[in-house]
Structure formats: C-alpha cells, structure tokens
Design an enzyme around this catalytic site. Structure first.
Site, PDB file in Angstrom:
ATOM      1  N   GLY A   1       0.848  -1.200   0.000  1.00 32.41           N
ATOM      2  CA  GLY A   1       0.000   0.000   0.000  1.00 32.41           C
ATOM      3  C   GLY A   1       0.876   1.240   0.000  1.00 32.41           C
ATOM      4  O   GLY A   1       0.497   2.287   0.517  1.00 32.41           O
TER       5      GLY A   1
ATOM      6  N   LYS B   1       1.804   3.495  -1.966  1.00 37.34           N
ATOM      7  CA  LYS B   1       1.475   4.800  -2.574  1.00 37.34           C
ATOM      8  C   LYS B   1       0.289   5.464  -1.871  1.00 37.34           C
ATOM      9  O   LYS B   1      -0.145   6.548  -2.250  1.00 37.34           O
ATOM     10  CB  LYS B   1       1.160   4.617  -4.057  1.00 37.34           C
ATOM     11  CG  LYS B   1       2.389   4.210  -4.850  1.00 37.34           C
ATOM     12  CD  LYS B   1       2.143   4.366  -6.330  1.00 37.34           C
ATOM     13  CE  LYS B   1       3.392   3.975  -7.098  1.00 37.34           C
ATOM     14  NZ  LYS B   1       3.145   3.006  -8.152  1.00 37.34           N
TER      15      LYS B   1
ATOM     16  N   ARG C   1      -2.090   6.957   1.476  1.00 41.45           N
ATOM     17  CA  ARG C   1      -1.853   8.018   2.472  1.00 41.45           C
ATOM     18  C   ARG C   1      -0.958   7.524   3.603  1.00 41.45           C
ATOM     19  O   ARG C   1       0.004   8.170   3.976  1.00 41.45           O
ATOM     20  CB  ARG C   1      -3.203   8.506   3.046  1.00 41.45           C
ATOM     21  CG  ARG C   1      -4.000   9.380   2.100  1.00 41.45           C
ATOM     22  CD  ARG C   1      -5.376   9.708   2.680  1.00 41.45           C
ATOM     23  NE  ARG C   1      -6.230   8.532   2.682  1.00 41.45           N
ATOM     24  CZ  ARG C   1      -7.051   8.183   1.691  1.00 41.45           C
ATOM     25  NH1 ARG C   1      -7.150   8.962   0.649  1.00 41.45           N
ATOM     26  NH2 ARG C   1      -7.784   7.089   1.756  1.00 41.45           N
TER      27      ARG C   1
ATOM     28  N   GLU D   1      -0.892  -3.157  -7.965  1.00 42.14           N
ATOM     29  CA  GLU D   1      -0.579  -3.863  -9.225  1.00 42.14           C
ATOM     30  C   GLU D   1       0.656  -4.763  -9.110  1.00 42.14           C
ATOM     31  O   GLU D   1       0.938  -5.555 -10.013  1.00 42.14           O
ATOM     32  CB  GLU D   1      -0.328  -2.843 -10.355  1.00 42.14           C
ATOM     33  CG  GLU D   1      -1.461  -1.856 -10.595  1.00 42.14           C
ATOM     34  CD  GLU D   1      -2.722  -2.562 -11.067  1.00 42.14           C
ATOM     35  OE1 GLU D   1      -2.613  -3.450 -11.923  1.00 42.14           O
ATOM     36  OE2 GLU D   1      -3.808  -2.236 -10.548  1.00 42.14           O
TER      37      GLU D   1
ATOM     38  N   THR E   1      -4.131  -2.063   8.496  1.00 45.17           N
ATOM     39  CA  THR E   1      -5.371  -2.118   7.713  1.00 45.17           C
ATOM     40  C   THR E   1      -6.523  -2.588   8.592  1.00 45.17           C
ATOM     41  O   THR E   1      -6.358  -3.478   9.429  1.00 45.17           O
ATOM     42  CB  THR E   1      -5.177  -3.071   6.513  1.00 45.17           C
ATOM     43  OG1 THR E   1      -3.987  -2.677   5.827  1.00 45.17           O
ATOM     44  CG2 THR E   1      -6.359  -3.025   5.569  1.00 45.17           C
TER      45      THR E   1
ATOM     46  N   ALA F   1      -2.737  -3.698  14.537  1.00 47.10           N
ATOM     47  CA  ALA F   1      -2.887  -2.515  15.397  1.00 47.10           C
ATOM     48  C   ALA F   1      -4.040  -1.661  14.873  1.00 47.10           C
ATOM     49  O   ALA F   1      -3.891  -1.001  13.840  1.00 47.10           O
ATOM     50  CB  ALA F   1      -1.595  -1.703  15.410  1.00 47.10           C
TER      51      ALA F   1
ATOM     52  N   HIS G   1     -13.333  11.382  10.719  1.00 49.65           N
ATOM     53  CA  HIS G   1     -12.239  11.119   9.780  1.00 49.65           C
ATOM     54  C   HIS G   1     -12.402  11.901   8.482  1.00 49.65           C
ATOM     55  O   HIS G   1     -13.493  12.400   8.186  1.00 49.65           O
ATOM     56  CB  HIS G   1     -12.169   9.625   9.442  1.00 49.65           C
ATOM     57  CG  HIS G   1     -11.527   8.800  10.512  1.00 49.65           C
ATOM     58  ND1 HIS G   1     -12.214   8.358  11.613  1.00 49.65           N
ATOM     59  CD2 HIS G   1     -10.248   8.335  10.648  1.00 49.65           C
ATOM     60  CE1 HIS G   1     -11.402   7.654  12.387  1.00 49.65           C
ATOM     61  NE2 HIS G   1     -10.202   7.625  11.829  1.00 49.65           N
TER      62      HIS G   1
ATOM     63  N   LYS H   1     -11.947   7.930   3.645  1.00 51.81           N
ATOM     64  CA  LYS H   1     -11.825   6.674   4.390  1.00 51.81           C
ATOM     65  C   LYS H   1     -12.845   5.658   3.874  1.00 51.81           C
ATOM     66  O   LYS H   1     -14.027   5.975   3.698  1.00 51.81           O
ATOM     67  CB  LYS H   1     -12.038   6.935   5.891  1.00 51.81           C
ATOM     68  CG  LYS H   1     -11.852   5.701   6.750  1.00 51.81           C
ATOM     69  CD  LYS H   1     -11.731   6.062   8.229  1.00 51.81           C
ATOM     70  CE  LYS H   1     -11.687   4.837   9.120  1.00 51.81           C
ATOM     71  NZ  LYS H   1     -10.648   3.868   8.758  1.00 51.81           N
TER      72      LYS H   1
ATOM     73  N   GLY I   1     -11.767   1.260  12.640  1.00 54.66           N
ATOM     74  CA  GLY I   1     -11.320   0.108  13.425  1.00 54.66           C
ATOM     75  C   GLY I   1     -11.064   0.510  14.878  1.00 54.66           C
ATOM     76  O   GLY I   1     -11.342  -0.257  15.809  1.00 54.66           O
TER      77      GLY I   1
HETATM   78  N1  LIG Z   1      -3.774   1.384  12.291  1.00 51.46           N
HETATM   79  C1  LIG Z   1      -3.600   2.687  12.072  1.00 51.46           C
HETATM   80  O1  LIG Z   1      -3.030   3.422  12.925  1.00 51.46           O
HETATM   81  C2  LIG Z   1      -4.078   3.286  10.808  1.00 51.46           C
HETATM   82  C3  LIG Z   1      -4.731   2.490   9.919  1.00 51.46           C
HETATM   83  N2  LIG Z   1      -5.183   3.001   8.749  1.00 51.46           N
HETATM   84  C4  LIG Z   1      -5.802   2.030   7.850  1.00 51.46           C
HETATM   85  O2  LIG Z   1      -4.862   1.741   6.832  1.00 51.46           O
HETATM   86  C5  LIG Z   1      -5.571   1.417   5.625  1.00 51.46           C
HETATM   87  C6  LIG Z   1      -5.058   2.335   4.509  1.00 51.46           C
HETATM   88  O3  LIG Z   1      -5.469   3.652   4.770  1.00 51.46           O
HETATM   89  P1  LIG Z   1      -5.067   4.843   3.762  1.00 51.46           P
HETATM   90  O4  LIG Z   1      -3.591   4.890   3.618  1.00 51.46           O
HETATM   91  O5  LIG Z   1      -5.774   6.047   4.225  1.00 51.46           O
HETATM   92  O6  LIG Z   1      -5.734   4.304   2.409  1.00 51.46           O
HETATM   93  P2  LIG Z   1      -5.328   4.641   0.900  1.00 51.46           P
HETATM   94  O7  LIG Z   1      -6.510   4.320   0.073  1.00 51.46           O
HETATM   95  O8  LIG Z   1      -4.714   6.004   0.812  1.00 51.46           O
HETATM   96  O9  LIG Z   1      -4.147   3.595   0.585  1.00 51.46           O
HETATM   97  C7  LIG Z   1      -4.343   2.244   0.371  1.00 51.46           C
HETATM   98  C8  LIG Z   1      -3.314   1.809  -0.646  1.00 51.46           C
HETATM   99  O10 LIG Z   1      -3.287   0.400  -0.703  1.00 51.46           O
HETATM  100  C9  LIG Z   1      -3.099   0.030  -2.064  1.00 51.46           C
HETATM  101  N3  LIG Z   1      -3.497  -1.357  -2.251  1.00 51.46           N
HETATM  102  C10 LIG Z   1      -4.752  -1.877  -2.384  1.00 51.46           C
HETATM  103  N4  LIG Z   1      -4.684  -3.217  -2.510  1.00 51.46           N
HETATM  104  C11 LIG Z   1      -3.375  -3.546  -2.433  1.00 51.46           C
HETATM  105  C12 LIG Z   1      -2.671  -4.773  -2.483  1.00 51.46           C
HETATM  106  N5  LIG Z   1      -3.287  -5.955  -2.637  1.00 51.46           N
HETATM  107  N6  LIG Z   1      -1.311  -4.750  -2.368  1.00 51.46           N
HETATM  108  C13 LIG Z   1      -0.654  -3.589  -2.219  1.00 51.46           C
HETATM  109  N7  LIG Z   1      -1.272  -2.381  -2.171  1.00 51.46           N
HETATM  110  C14 LIG Z   1      -2.613  -2.373  -2.273  1.00 51.46           C
HETATM  111  C15 LIG Z   1      -3.935   1.028  -2.828  1.00 51.46           C
HETATM  112  O11 LIG Z   1      -3.526   1.097  -4.161  1.00 51.46           O
HETATM  113  P3  LIG Z   1      -4.623   1.431  -5.308  1.00 51.46           P
HETATM  114  O12 LIG Z   1      -4.978   2.865  -5.081  1.00 51.46           O
HETATM  115  O13 LIG Z   1      -3.861   1.153  -6.549  1.00 51.46           O
HETATM  116  O14 LIG Z   1      -5.797   0.502  -5.087  1.00 51.46           O
HETATM  117  C16 LIG Z   1      -3.613   2.319  -2.058  1.00 51.46           C
HETATM  118  O15 LIG Z   1      -2.463   2.963  -2.565  1.00 51.46           O
HETATM  119  C17 LIG Z   1      -7.058   1.589   5.949  1.00 51.46           C
HETATM  120  O16 LIG Z   1      -7.607   0.337   6.307  1.00 51.46           O
HETATM  121  C18 LIG Z   1      -7.037   2.527   7.152  1.00 51.46           C
HETATM  122  O17 LIG Z   1      -8.169   2.398   7.960  1.00 51.46           O
HETATM  123  C19 LIG Z   1      -5.017   4.308   8.418  1.00 51.46           C
HETATM  124  C20 LIG Z   1      -4.405   5.163   9.285  1.00 51.46           C
HETATM  125  C21 LIG Z   1      -3.884   4.723  10.560  1.00 51.46           C
HETATM  126  O1  LIG Z   2      -8.429   5.380   7.759  1.00 55.19           O
HETATM  127  C1  LIG Z   2      -7.860   6.116   8.598  1.00 55.19           C
HETATM  128  O2  LIG Z   2      -7.484   7.267   8.337  1.00 55.19           O
HETATM  129  C2  LIG Z   2      -7.610   5.571   9.930  1.00 55.19           C
HETATM  130  N1  LIG Z   2      -7.915   4.313  10.149  1.00 55.19           N
HETATM  131  C3  LIG Z   2      -7.747   3.612  11.368  1.00 55.19           C
HETATM  132  C4  LIG Z   2      -9.093   3.193  11.910  1.00 55.19           C
HETATM  133  O3  LIG Z   2      -9.992   2.852  11.134  1.00 55.19           O
HETATM  134  O4  LIG Z   2      -9.244   3.176  13.134  1.00 55.19           O
HETATM  135  C5  LIG Z   2      -6.897   4.353  12.365  1.00 55.19           C
HETATM  136  C6  LIG Z   2      -7.105   5.839  12.355  1.00 55.19           C
HETATM  137  O5  LIG Z   2      -8.358   6.109  12.898  1.00 55.19           O
HETATM  138  C7  LIG Z   2      -6.979   6.406  10.969  1.00 55.19           C
END
Ligand SMILES: NC(=O)C1=CN([C@@H]2O[C@H](COP(=O)(O)OP(=O)(O)OC[C@H]3O[C@@H](n4cnc5c(N)ncnc54)[C@H](OP(=O)(O)O)[C@@H]3O)[C@@H](O)[C@H]2O)C=CC1
Ligand SMILES: O=C(O)C1=N[C@H](C(=O)O)C[C@H](O)C1
Length: 250
Positions: A10, A12, A14, A38, A79, A105, A135, A139, A145
């Site tokens: 993931g 690329k 956020r 991809e 995730t 986490a 959020h 999202k 989560g």
């Molecule tokens: N635990 C924590 O503290 C936090 C957790 N999160 C969680 O993290 C996850 C990602 O959030 P966020 O960064 O905002 O989401 P984004 O949509 O910005 O990023 C997700 C990325 O994953 C890529 N992706 C999708 N499928 C695959 C795969 N099979 N292999 C590799 N890459 C893949 C997507 O690519 P493409 O665009 O090409 O599909 C995209 O670039 C969410 O579930 C969010 O809730 C977020 C913030 C904090």
């Molecule tokens: O998607 C987000 O941005 C975030 N996802 C996680 C969640 O679903 O709890 C962690 C944080 O809240 C940011």
C-alpha cells in the site's frame, strides 16, 4: 548488526507513503520493497523481506497475509476491517506458520492507544457511553477500526462490572440516527474534509460527563508505532492484537 529488511504494502497510499518515509529514515531498517495494488506479491520474497507492513484495504489484507505467512514473513498490519471470523481464519494460517508473528494494530498512535485504555478504565463508572469517530471523507470503512475496538473494550468492561444495558428511551428514530450498535455502545462516524483521524468517547452519569478526545493531526503520528511494531514482531510469534501489547502502559 544487520538491518531489518522491511517491505511496505500500500506504499502509494496516504499511510503507506508515510510508512515508506519512516522506514527509510530508521537506522536499523532497510526498505527492500514498496508494493502497490498492481505489484505481484512474490516481490516480497524476491526482495528477501523479513517484515511486511500492510496499509492497504480491508478487501486486500487477507490475501497479503496468506502470502506472508506461507513464506515466513512477519507482518505489521494497520489495515482495518477485522471481524472475529477473519481473526479466526488468520489464527488458522498462523498455526501453519508457527514461528511467524503478526501484529494487528487498530491504531498506531500512542494517544489513540491511551484513549482506548482510559475508556476501558472509565467504563464501569458511568451509566451512559457513546463513541464518536471523525475522519477524512476518503476513508473506506465506517466505523473506524479504532472506534469499533474502543466500543468492544468498553462493552467488555461494562459486562465485567455487571452493568445493565445503558438507558435509551428512543422508540422512533431515522435509520442511523443513534449510530451503530457495537457491543451495546452506540458508535457514530463523521466524515469531513479537513480532518485526519479523531475520536471522542463520551461518558455520562447523574450530574456529570467525561469526554476523552484524541486527535491525529498528521499521519506522522502513527509512525513511531509502526516502527515499534516492525522491531518487535519478529520476536513475537503468533497473533498480537493491539499496539498496547508492545508498550509498558501499567
Ligand atoms: N492502524 C492505524 O493506525 C491506521 C490504519 N489506517 C488504515 O490503513 C488502511 C489504509 O489507509 P489509507 O492509507 O488512508 O488508504 P489509501 O486508500 O490512501 O491507501 C491504500 C493503498 O493500498 C493500495 N493497495 C490496495 N490493494 C493492495 C494490495 N493488494 N497490495 C498492495 N497495495 C494495495 C492502494 O492502491 P490502489 O490505489 O492502486 O488501489 C492504495 O495505494 C485503511 O484500512 C485505514 O483504515 C489508516 C491510518 C492509521
Ligand atoms: O483510515 C484512517 O485514516 C484511519 N484508520 C484507522 C481506523 O480505522 O481506526 C486508524 C485511524 O483512525 C486512521
């Protein structure tokens, strides 16, 4: 000492792009792969990754973990989308790969981890409780989560204290007006441009309320937790749920 060989899935996104920078900036780690949707998963094995950080999507994470566990690659998972059923599947995969560790986490932010802990502590003292998570509008999942985990911890604490269901005299309501019921706790999700990741836990009882609020103002807030997870997961086989297990909170 040799550096930990780390991959980000993931990369690329956020969170993933922030994690790439954090791993690159860590003296004890080497970023060996940065995968997007991809890229084939065998990039991980070709690169010799020891730990994979998954920051993808709820519909992608399980396939990634299947590959990691089949190849003995430890995983740090931010995730979301974890249900008890999915966790059970994961435990089955881990049983077949006994030396491998997975950290899931719900939130890597220390303030968010503390919010969950404080909410768990406060839960038995208040008749009423609601969780509001706020959020950015991109999202994919709701509730977050973190909010689901917070409500679950509160629900467990209320049950352990033999508290009854909380009072709510609502007899008519528009669908969704009272939020989602997670373990007896109403959870409300706000999606608003300008926000990153925020949560309020509202407690109430006769004549007083208590609000616990946490704000992640930038995704850099999650990175110390991601790096801690990467350092600790290789020495922690099996499933670890929650970053608090790698922190000395007591
Ligand atoms: N635990 C924590 O503290 C936090 C957790 N999160 C969680 O993290 C996850 C990602 O959030 P966020 O960064 O905002 O989401 P984004 O949509 O910005 O990023 C997700 C990325 O994953 C890529 N992706 C999708 N499928 C695959 C795969 N099979 N292999 C590799 N890459 C893949 C997507 O690519 P493409 O665009 O090409 O599909 C995209 O670039 C969410 O579930 C969010 O809730 C977020 C913030 C904090
Ligand atoms: O998607 C987000 O941005 C975030 N996802 C996680 C969640 O679903 O709890 C962690 C944080 O809240 C940011």
């Amino acid at each position: 000492m040799s550096k930990l060989r780390v991959a980000v899935l993931g990369a690329k996104g956020r969170m993933g792009s922030e994690a790439v920078r954090a791993v690159e900036g860590a003296d004890d780690m080497e970023l060996v792969a940065a995968l997007g949707s991809e890229d084939p998963r065998n990039t991980l094995t070709d690169a010799g990754a020891q730990v994979a950080v998954d920051l993808t999507r709820p519909d992608a994470v399980m396939g990634n973990l299947e590959f990691c566990l089949a190849n003995g690659i430890h995983a740090v998972v931010g995730t979301t989308g974890w249900t008890e059923e999915r966790l059970e599947t994961l435990r089955g995969l881990l049983a077949a790969s006994p030396g491998t560790g997975v950290l899931i986490a719900p939130n890597f932010g220390i303030g968010a981890v503390l919010t969950m802990r404080f909410a768990q502590q406060a839960a038995r003292f208040f008749e009423s409780v609601e969780v509001v998570e706020l959020h950015h509008p991109n999202k994919a999942d709701a509730p977050s989560g973190t909010a689901a985990r917070t409500a679950q911890l509160i629900g467990e604490a209320r049950r352990a204290a033999d508290l009854p269901a909380q009072p709510d005299a609502t007899t008519t309501a528009l669908d969704g007006a009272r939020g989602a019921d997670v373990d007896g706790v109403p959870v409300h999700a706000v999606r608003l441009r300008g926000l990153v990741a925020h949560q309020e836990v509202l407690f109430g009882d006769e004549g007083e309320t208590l609000t616990i609020r946490h704000d992640s103002l930038h995704r850099s807030s999650f990175m110390p937790g991601v790096l801690l997870g990467v350092r600790r997961v290789p020495e922690t086989p099996g499933l670890t749920f929650g970053l608090e297990n790698f922190l000395d909170l007591d």
